[in-house]
Design a protein around this motif. Structure first.
Motif, mmCIF file in Angstrom:
data_model
loop_
_atom_site.group_PDB
_atom_site.id
_atom_site.type_symbol
_atom_site.label_atom_id
_atom_site.label_comp_id
_atom_site.label_asym_id
_atom_site.label_seq_id
_atom_site.Cartn_x
_atom_site.Cartn_y
_atom_site.Cartn_z
ATOM 1 N N PHE A 187 55.601 55.483 23.758
ATOM 2 C CA PHE A 187 55.454 55.087 22.355
ATOM 3 C C PHE A 187 56.168 56.036 21.409
ATOM 4 O O PHE A 187 56.896 55.619 20.520
ATOM 5 C CB PHE A 187 53.962 55.027 22.013
ATOM 6 N N TRP A 188 55.970 57.347 21.636
ATOM 7 C CA TRP A 188 56.463 58.320 20.668
ATOM 8 C C TRP A 188 57.917 58.657 20.934
ATOM 9 O O TRP A 188 58.268 59.085 22.020
ATOM 10 C CB TRP A 188 55.617 59.587 20.732
ATOM 11 N N ALA A 226 55.233 49.339 23.666
ATOM 12 C CA ALA A 226 55.092 49.708 22.262
ATOM 13 C C ALA A 226 55.926 50.936 21.989
ATOM 14 O O ALA A 226 56.078 51.796 22.849
ATOM 15 C CB ALA A 226 53.631 49.993 21.914
ATOM 16 N N ARG A 227 56.500 50.989 20.787
ATOM 17 C CA ARG A 227 57.157 52.227 20.399
ATOM 18 C C ARG A 227 57.164 52.372 18.884
ATOM 19 O O ARG A 227 56.990 51.412 18.145
ATOM 20 C CB ARG A 227 58.568 52.321 20.957
ATOM 21 N N SER A 228 57.329 53.598 18.477
ATOM 22 C CA SER A 228 57.338 53.931 17.065
ATOM 23 C C SER A 228 58.693 54.531 16.759
ATOM 24 O O SER A 228 59.110 55.481 17.406
ATOM 25 C CB SER A 228 56.226 54.934 16.785
ATOM 26 N N ALA A 229 59.404 53.971 15.792
ATOM 27 C CA ALA A 229 60.743 54.474 15.483
ATOM 28 C C ALA A 229 60.657 55.838 14.808
ATOM 29 O O ALA A 229 61.527 56.672 14.967
ATOM 30 C CB ALA A 229 61.486 53.488 14.591
ATOM 31 N N SER A 230 59.605 56.060 14.062
ATOM 32 C CA SER A 230 59.467 57.352 13.407
ATOM 33 C C SER A 230 58.727 58.295 14.338
ATOM 34 O O SER A 230 58.117 57.886 15.298
ATOM 35 C CB SER A 230 58.683 57.214 12.104
ATOM 36 N N ARG A 247 50.663 53.904 9.683
ATOM 37 C CA ARG A 247 50.735 52.572 9.096
ATOM 38 C C ARG A 247 52.180 52.096 9.122
ATOM 39 O O ARG A 247 53.064 52.783 8.624
ATOM 40 C CB ARG A 247 50.227 52.595 7.660
ATOM 41 N N GLY A 248 52.391 50.942 9.717
ATOM 42 C CA GLY A 248 53.727 50.347 9.731
ATOM 43 C C GLY A 248 54.792 51.294 10.251
ATOM 44 O O GLY A 248 55.887 51.344 9.731
ATOM 45 N N GLY A 249 54.460 52.078 11.293
ATOM 46 C CA GLY A 249 55.455 52.965 11.883
ATOM 47 C C GLY A 249 55.621 54.267 11.120
ATOM 48 O O GLY A 249 56.359 55.145 11.542
ATOM 49 N N SER A 285 57.185 62.156 7.478
ATOM 50 C CA SER A 285 58.660 62.166 7.577
ATOM 51 C C SER A 285 59.298 62.929 6.416
ATOM 52 O O SER A 285 60.467 63.274 6.477
ATOM 53 C CB SER A 285 59.198 60.735 7.615
ATOM 54 N N MET A 328 48.937 49.398 18.811
ATOM 55 C CA MET A 328 49.110 48.141 19.548
ATOM 56 C C MET A 328 47.975 47.171 19.266
ATOM 57 O O MET A 328 48.185 45.976 19.064
ATOM 58 C CB MET A 328 49.176 48.415 21.051
ATOM 59 N N VAL A 388 46.222 51.909 10.173
ATOM 60 C CA VAL A 388 46.030 50.849 9.189
ATOM 61 C C VAL A 388 47.009 49.725 9.511
ATOM 62 O O VAL A 388 48.206 49.958 9.625
ATOM 63 C CB VAL A 388 46.291 51.374 7.759
ATOM 64 N N ASP A 428 49.132 46.321 8.824
ATOM 65 C CA ASP A 428 49.788 45.632 7.716
ATOM 66 C C ASP A 428 49.871 44.152 8.041
ATOM 67 O O ASP A 428 50.935 43.638 8.301
ATOM 68 C CB ASP A 428 51.218 46.163 7.548
ATOM 69 N N VAL A 440 56.016 43.372 22.622
ATOM 70 C CA VAL A 440 56.435 44.723 22.268
ATOM 71 C C VAL A 440 56.002 45.021 20.834
ATOM 72 O O VAL A 440 56.289 44.247 19.930
ATOM 73 C CB VAL A 440 57.970 44.878 22.370
ATOM 74 N N THR A 441 55.309 46.123 20.646
ATOM 75 C CA THR A 441 54.904 46.536 19.302
ATOM 76 C C THR A 441 55.878 47.603 18.810
ATOM 77 O O THR A 441 56.027 48.642 19.447
ATOM 78 C CB THR A 441 53.475 47.092 19.310
ATOM 79 N N VAL A 442 56.577 47.306 17.721
ATOM 80 C CA VAL A 442 57.534 48.250 17.149
ATOM 81 C C VAL A 442 57.100 48.558 15.725
ATOM 82 O O VAL A 442 56.965 47.649 14.901
ATOM 83 C CB VAL A 442 58.964 47.673 17.146
ATOM 84 N N ASP A 443 56.865 49.829 15.435
ATOM 85 C CA ASP A 443 56.446 50.248 14.098
ATOM 86 C C ASP A 443 55.284 49.414 13.573
ATOM 87 O O ASP A 443 55.281 48.964 12.422
ATOM 88 C CB ASP A 443 57.627 50.175 13.127
ATOM 89 N N GLY A 444 54.318 49.165 14.424
ATOM 90 C CA GLY A 444 53.106 48.487 13.977
ATOM 91 C C GLY A 444 53.209 46.985 13.860
ATOM 92 O O GLY A 444 52.306 46.336 13.360
#
Lengths: 325, 305
Positions: free
Chosen positions: A115-116, A148-152, A194-196, A216, B102, B131, B133, B176-180
């Protein structure tokens, strides 16, 4: 003498410190724990000083590794010996709790390792997965059609997590929308995703107020500056602008046929205006509502409230003026 | 290069804890459970066997049954109190943050919810709060997950980012979960290509009995190829809008912020820029600034402005 594998040395250190009756001093650790080079009484003073310095460096690194791994290393000072510091591990505090994950649960926990995008937190996630594997119920590992992944991601997050757990104040350079770059002294309370985007909520010591920071926008490293247990974390932390707490508003918006589907889904069609449908929408954030109408580029017309309509028109006027260069 | 210390130490502690919970275990099962080779398990057991209290007296060492060991079975007879270490604050944040994201996005199997509950119970709360969205309806998320797991074709109504609505038959491969935000990676029969669709933009989901035929794509499909870089200057107050654009590189210049943003879809980026129109100082290239002006003019036209 062959160098001991660092993992073996750390294992012997953990065993020694968990069995220490009261504590072990640095010199006891150096002389008895396998993997450290012992003091040689017959060595010339210069060489003795060198090996002592090497031991100190190695022991500091090992302490950092144990802390990073979450081993609660207690520092015990002995009143009889003044500044002589000793160490101990409380085994009941150190042990992983009985958290028996099923193979399906292990599979999904394993997704966290990817994810990270930040390398340090990614390593922490893999380490956490490896720890949980020890207590997981047996059975064949399974694959799940999820990812799952987080761009930030930021190296700051791990440091903030430790500072929150130990109730220690931090300091960092921050680029604020309102006031430019400045150094902040913060008592960190809570991390929010929240939202990445990652956010930190905490008490800004200079401003004497709770603030929300975007991780960030932290420039450079987060320094831990406070002592452990330096503050209390409030029970109910106000997530502020991160959650929709504002009052509900209602808008009536005319939408072009076969368009504005996302808006239609949020509201209900209450009538028609010529070819266009009239949709009643509930919203909490006027800014977000204005942005959504603008992004529909003429496929939506605000009927009411008039404040929303005026805001849309004024933004569109400003945008017409925008030119390159 | 030798394996780094902490991953190996974690496995050594884990092996002892696992053997205490499960009793005598064949080397091969340990290798599978810990995701390493049998050769590595032998090395790990060898290390454990000579580790223990200072002084290294025989009864102060971690001990195994030598007869079982000769049969490639690990049978722990003395652990010296060694046990796996609890999750560190960083590990807790890394795991709970990923799982909660996720779950909040509706892009997780049910096991994620139960795993989270077990982790929260031992951690005594949330080390990080997530949180959401806007998330898909649970029925949509469950139907798509079920179809992906069983490899069944699904029909959906989809509203894309440009607000076009279409009915599509898709062959779902993975969620796939990307940035929530949760997407389904799939083969889209309407587009005859690999696509990713947001779960919160679909409804009218019907899982058919038809098996999927297209293999999963090699690469992730949601990243549209950028066609050009936009150069933007905005007043500092609207920095947040640039932060949120995918791939944006920001430079602070006093009262202003400069940004370079890879643009895959001109109209989409233009729509986002309208949200901060009063703070826009410069938009390049003309392809993008013209689109911003065109959309703004369309908004004014319908509002009689």
């Amino acid at each position: 003498m062959p160098r001991t594998d660092p993992a073996e040395r750390l294992l012997n250190l953990i065993i020694a410190l968990t069995h220490a009756r009261v504590r072990m001093t640095r010199s006891e650790i150096r002389d008895t724990v396998a993997g450290y080079e012992r003091e040689d009484p017959s060595a010339p003073p210069e060489q003795a000083a060198r090996t002592t310095a090497a031991f100190e460096r190695m022991f500091e690194r090992d302490k950092d590794d144990l802390r990073r791994m979450g081993v609660p290393l207690l520092t015990v000072t002995d009143s009889a010996h003044g500044d002589d510091i000793g160490y101990r591990i409380d085994v009941s505090e150190a042990a992983l709790e009985a958290v028996a994950l099923t193979p399906a649960e292990m599979a999904v926990v394993g997704l966290a390792a990817d994810f990270w995008q930040d390398a340090t937190l990614g390593a922490d996630a893999r380490q956490g997965v490896a720890k949980l594997a020890a207590r997981a119920t047996g059975g064949h590992s399974i694959e799940v059609p999820f990812a799952a992944r987080s761009a930030s991601g930021s190296a700051a997050t791990g440091v903030l997590a430790e500072a929150i757990a130990e109730r220690r104040a931090v300091s960092f350079a921050y680029a604020s929308a309102a006031s430019g770059h400045s150094i902040r002294q913060v008592e960190p309370w809570l991390l929010v995703l929240r939202g990445g985007q990652q956010y930190l909520i905490g008490q800004d010591r200079d401003r004497g107020q709770a603030r929300t920071y975007r991780v960030s926008r932290i420039d450079g490293e987060v320094a831990i500056v406070g002592q452990p247990h330096g503050f209390d974390i409030p029970r109910d932390i106000d997530l502020g602008a991160l959650v929709p707490t504002a009052a509900e508003n209602h808008a009536i918006v005319a939408v072009r046929p076969d368009s504005a589907h996302a808006l239609r889904r949020r509201g209900e069609v209450i009538g028609v205006d010529g070819q266009w449908d009239l949709v009643k929408v509930t919203y909490r954030h006027p800014d977000a509502m204005r942005a959504q109408i603008l992004a529909l580029a003429g496929a939506a017309r605000v009927i009411e409230p008039v404040e929303l309509r005026d805001a849309v028109v004024s933004f569109a006027r400003a945008a017409v003026e925008v030119r390159g260069g | 290069m030798a394996e780094r210390a902490l991953p190996r130490l974690t496995r050594l502690l884990g092996i002892v804890t696992y053997l205490e919970d499960h009793g005598a275990t064949p080397f091969a099962d340990l290798a599978q459970h810990f995701g390493v080779s049998v050769v590595q398990i032998r090395k790990d057991l060898g290390t454990l066997w000579v580790s223990g209290l200072p002084g290294h007296m025989p009864d102060h060492l971690i001990d195994f049954d030598a007869w079982a060991y000769d049969d490639d079975i690990a049978h722990l007879t003395n652990s010296q109190g060694v046990t796996q270490i609890r999750l560190s604050p960083r590990e807790a944040v890394a795991l709970v943050g990923a799982l909660s994201t996720m779950v909040a996005a509706g892009g997780a199997p049910r096991a994620a919810t139960t795993a989270l509950a077990k982790l929260r119970a031992v951690l005594g709360g949330d080390p990080i709060r997530v949180v959401a969205d806007g998330s898909p309806s649970p029925e949509v998320a469950e139907s798509i997950a079920d179809a992906a797991a069983r490899g069944r074709v699904v029909e959906i109504d989809y509203v894309d980012a440009m607000d076009h609505r279409t009915r599509r038959a898709i062959e779902p491969h993975r969620i796939v979960t990307v940035d929530g935000v949760a997407y389904v990676e799939c083969w889209c029969r309407r587009a005859s290509d690999y696509r990713s669709f947001r779960l919160d933009r679909m409804d009218g989901v019907v899982v058919t009995g038809e098996p999927i035929s297209a293999p999963p794509a090699d690469a992730e499909t949601f990243a549209l190829e950028p066609r050009f870089d936009a150069r933007l200057v905005v007043a500092r107050a609207s920095r947040w809008a640039l932060d949120d654009l995918p791939g944006a590189t920001l430079t602070d210049r006093g009262e202003y912020v400069e940004a370079v943003v890879p643009v895959a879809h001109t109209a989409w980026i233009a729509g986002r820029l309208l949200a901060v129109a009063p703070d826009l100082r410069s938009v390049e290239p003309p392809a993008l600034s013209d689109e911003v002006a065109r959309q703004a003019a369309a908004v004014l036209a319908v509002h009689g402005g």
